[in-house]
Design an enzyme around this catalytic site. Structure first.
Site, PDB file in Angstrom:
ATOM      1  N   PHE A  22     -25.767 -14.836  20.173  1.00 33.36           N
ATOM      2  CA  PHE A  22     -24.995 -13.661  19.371  1.00 33.36           C
ATOM      3  C   PHE A  22     -25.139 -13.876  17.894  1.00 33.36           C
ATOM      4  O   PHE A  22     -24.297 -14.077  17.145  1.00 33.36           O
ATOM      5  CB  PHE A  22     -23.587 -13.139  19.860  1.00 33.36           C
ATOM      6  CG  PHE A  22     -23.549 -12.897  21.078  1.00 33.36           C
ATOM      7  CD1 PHE A  22     -23.643 -12.010  21.803  1.00 33.36           C
ATOM      8  CD2 PHE A  22     -23.009 -14.297  21.944  1.00 33.36           C
ATOM      9  CE1 PHE A  22     -23.651 -11.674  23.142  1.00 33.36           C
ATOM     10  CE2 PHE A  22     -22.862 -13.935  23.432  1.00 33.36           C
ATOM     11  CZ  PHE A  22     -23.042 -12.837  23.939  1.00 33.36           C
ATOM     12  N   CYS A  76       0.918  -1.100   0.164  1.00 40.31           N
ATOM     13  CA  CYS A  76       0.110  -0.109  -0.179  1.00 40.31           C
ATOM     14  C   CYS A  76       0.951   1.201  -0.022  1.00 40.31           C
ATOM     15  O   CYS A  76       1.709   1.306   0.775  1.00 40.31           O
ATOM     16  CB  CYS A  76      -0.996  -0.042   1.222  1.00 40.31           C
ATOM     17  SG  CYS A  76      -2.051   1.515   1.237  1.00 40.31           S
ATOM     18  N   ASP A 116     -20.710 -16.386  19.498  1.00 35.08           N
ATOM     19  CA  ASP A 116     -19.810 -15.692  18.541  1.00 35.08           C
ATOM     20  C   ASP A 116     -20.125 -14.016  18.901  1.00 35.08           C
ATOM     21  O   ASP A 116     -20.499 -13.340  18.418  1.00 35.08           O
ATOM     22  CB  ASP A 116     -20.305 -15.873  17.040  1.00 35.08           C
ATOM     23  CG  ASP A 116     -19.328 -14.928  16.128  1.00 35.08           C
ATOM     24  OD1 ASP A 116     -18.263 -14.557  16.681  1.00 35.08           O
ATOM     25  OD2 ASP A 116     -19.460 -14.925  14.975  1.00 35.08           O
ATOM     26  N   GLN A 126     -19.449 -11.102   7.930  1.00 32.98           N
ATOM     27  CA  GLN A 126     -17.649 -11.366   8.117  1.00 32.98           C
ATOM     28  C   GLN A 126     -17.166 -10.657   6.605  1.00 32.98           C
ATOM     29  O   GLN A 126     -17.615 -11.295   5.434  1.00 32.98           O
ATOM     30  CB  GLN A 126     -17.209 -12.809   7.925  1.00 32.98           C
ATOM     31  CG  GLN A 126     -18.045 -13.430   9.519  1.00 32.98           C
ATOM     32  CD  GLN A 126     -17.021 -12.870  10.655  1.00 32.98           C
ATOM     33  OE1 GLN A 126     -16.208 -12.211  10.425  1.00 32.98           O
ATOM     34  NE2 GLN A 126     -17.493 -13.564  11.957  1.00 32.98           N
ATOM     35  N   CYS A 169      -4.298  -1.175   8.195  1.00 36.87           N
ATOM     36  CA  CYS A 169      -3.448  -2.167   8.239  1.00 36.87           C
ATOM     37  C   CYS A 169      -2.235  -1.746   9.234  1.00 36.87           C
ATOM     38  O   CYS A 169      -1.731  -0.797   8.909  1.00 36.87           O
ATOM     39  CB  CYS A 169      -2.974  -2.696   6.870  1.00 36.87           C
ATOM     40  SG  CYS A 169      -4.221  -3.449   5.724  1.00 36.87           S
ATOM     41  N   CYS A 190     -13.274 -12.666  18.189  1.00 33.09           N
ATOM     42  CA  CYS A 190     -12.600 -11.770  17.416  1.00 33.09           C
ATOM     43  C   CYS A 190     -11.520 -10.947  18.459  1.00 33.09           C
ATOM     44  O   CYS A 190     -11.018 -10.041  18.053  1.00 33.09           O
ATOM     45  CB  CYS A 190     -13.408 -10.844  16.817  1.00 33.09           C
ATOM     46  SG  CYS A 190     -14.615  -9.776  17.788  1.00 33.09           S
ATOM     47  N   ASN A 246     -25.549 -16.639  10.341  1.00 31.00           N
ATOM     48  CA  ASN A 246     -24.315 -17.181   9.711  1.00 31.00           C
ATOM     49  C   ASN A 246     -23.987 -18.566  10.103  1.00 31.00           C
ATOM     50  O   ASN A 246     -23.459 -19.296   9.220  1.00 31.00           O
ATOM     51  CB  ASN A 246     -23.219 -15.992   9.945  1.00 31.00           C
ATOM     52  CG  ASN A 246     -21.971 -16.386   9.123  1.00 31.00           C
ATOM     53  OD1 ASN A 246     -21.875 -16.528   7.935  1.00 31.00           O
ATOM     54  ND2 ASN A 246     -20.801 -16.559   9.573  1.00 31.00           N
ATOM     55  N   CYS A 257      -2.211   5.430   6.768  1.00 33.36           N
ATOM     56  CA  CYS A 257      -3.756   4.834   6.948  1.00 33.36           C
ATOM     57  C   CYS A 257      -3.588   4.049   8.169  1.00 33.36           C
ATOM     58  O   CYS A 257      -2.767   3.265   8.568  1.00 33.36           O
ATOM     59  CB  CYS A 257      -3.987   3.961   5.786  1.00 33.36           C
ATOM     60  SG  CYS A 257      -5.678   3.201   5.789  1.00 33.36           S
TER      61      CYS A 257
END
Length: 445
Positions: free
Chosen positions: A307, A82, A376, A278, A91, A402, A312, A88
């Site tokens: 959740f 990038c 989740d 996702q 990332c 996560c 999903n 930014c």
């Protein structure tokens, strides 16, 4: 809760440059070195690299620093793809080879679980990690993104992502982790927004790659004029996008196109561009397949999906189980999950809205009990429900996380209630970032 003080960062009076050597990465991707036995967290450095640093924050237990000059390079250091990587905030690991990113995240996950989740449990060693992390393509994997907008008088519109810990916007012409179809939309989208009479009233833009085409959502603070609406309609027709307008934070109106959806396990899941899905299609498909395998759902099982979002996991579970109950805090997502079950002809599902911290046992859907549970939660984890989940006494509990820190914390409750950690795996949902998705399977002893 009353707040009587505001914590402040400890000011750093020592501005001298110090030489350190990084030993490893933390679970967010920052390098860790030590000064006087105190860990120092330094973004941008890799294991075995030496550098001159300057402290930016100095606390009793740890410190943070910035790089003044890197003295040596790790063999795993690569050139970021990038062009605005150093600006930014999206990332933070493009300077590390992808294979090394995966290894570092697997190691970090194992260490966190071993240190915080197993210290007082029946096991004293790191659980056997899955041999291979779940991975997908490392570039062009994001199927959704939100772009911030800024319009200064007399200047062209700025469309991009925010800098890390800042409200400033970095203008983006192309994002290497964004899906190709969405990158292709950026030039015509920028041209459209720049020519609108009401461009000063734009909020942000969201792009999603649905399986039936690209989706564009425009957040606007005031109604568009008729000429602007004509241009927006022409853009949608020319680019063949499903276009939505959002005049208020909780209001979404579809202007053109069909209802967006994505497919997994021959199931069609419809969604609104404001819904959470996702972002990594390939890893999500593998994650669902792994969840089904680890839970080993049988035709007689009654399964609870906490959740559950728009279904999903619930819908793939329903293809295997006798019954699936999905619970979600957001009523709109409960409705979406119910509609998706009907869309796919699944009649063995039931979805409910509820605050799980009020007590699972108080809900009628919990009275029959459950054979297996999947949860989740968001990054904050599920501290308020873990004891209640254990009290349901299912044979298997699958925790999709996560945030490895909250997974480690919540795992302690299950271990203390007699569950054992059987399997642990890392899911490479967000390459080139410090975000770490994981999956842990607990079984009743």
């Amino acid at each position: 809760m009353a707040r009587f003080f505001k914590p402040t960062k400890r000011t750093v009076s020592d501005t001298k440059h110090k030489e350190v050597t990084v030993t490893r990465l933390d679970h967010l991707g920052a390098g860790i070195a030590h000064l006087d036995r105190k860990p120092v967290f330094i973004p941008g450095l890799l294991p075995d690299e030496r550098a001159l640093i300057q402290l930016t924050e100095n606390k009793k237990q740890y410190a943070r620093a910035k790089v003044i000059k890197r003295l040596t390079n790790s063999p795993e250091r690569i050139t970021p793809q990038c062009p605005v990587y150093d600006q930014c905030g999206g990332c933070n690991l493009q300077h590390l080879s992808h294979s090394a990113q995966v290894d570092a995240k697997r190691q970090s996950l194992g260490e966190l679980i071993a240190k915080f989740a197993l210290a007082d449990g029946p096991e004293k060693t790191t659980p056997l990690m899955q041999d291979n992390a779940v991975t997908g393509q490392e570039w062009q994997y994001r199927r959704s993104a939100r772009f911030s907008l800024r319009v200064e008088p007399g200047q062209a519109l700025c469309l991009g992502f925010r800098k890390e810990q800042s409200k400033d916007i970095v203008d983006i012409a192309h994002c290497p982790v964004l899906a190709a179809s969405l990158n292709d939309l950026l030039p015509p989208l920028r041209a459209l927004l720049n020519t609108l009479q009401g461009r000063r009233n734009l909020g942000h833009v969201e792009l999603v790659e649905a399986d039936n085409g690209p989706v564009v959502l425009i957040r606007h603070l005031k109604p568009f004029s008729d000429p602007d609406m004509t241009q927006i309609q022409q853009f949608a027709d020319n680019q063949r996008v499903m276009l939505f307008l959002s005049p208020a934070p909780d209001e979404v109106n579809q202007l053109t196109g069909d209802a967006p959806y994505y497919e997994v396990e021959d199931l069609k899941l419809a969604f609104s561009p404001k819904d959470f899905i996702q972002v990594n299609r390939s890893v999500n498909e593998q994650m669902i397949a792994q969840a089904m395998s680890w839970l080993d759902v049988q035709p007689e099982d009654r399964v609870l999906d906490l959740f559950c979002g728009l279904g999903n996991f619930s819908l793939p579970l329903a293809k295997r189980a006798r019954e699936v109950v999905g619970v979600e805090g957001v009523d709109a997502m409960v409705q979406r999950a119910s509609e998706n079950a009907a869309l796919n002809g699944l009649k063995n599902t039931a979805f409910y809205q509820g605050n799980l911290e009020d007590g699972i046992a108080s809900f009628s859907w919990a009275h029959e009990g459950f054979d297996k549970v999947l949860l989740d939660p968001a990054r904050a984890g599920a501290a308020g429900v873990m004891t209640q989940v254990a009290a349901l006494s299912p044979s298997h509990i699958l925790y999709v996380s996560c945030n490895p820190a909250t997974l480690a914390r919540d795992s302690q409750v299950l271990l203390q209630q007699g569950y054992q950690l059987q399997r642990l795996g890392m899911l490479d949902m967000f390459p080139h970032t410090g975000h770490l998705e994981s999956m842990a399977l607990f079984t009743r002893a």
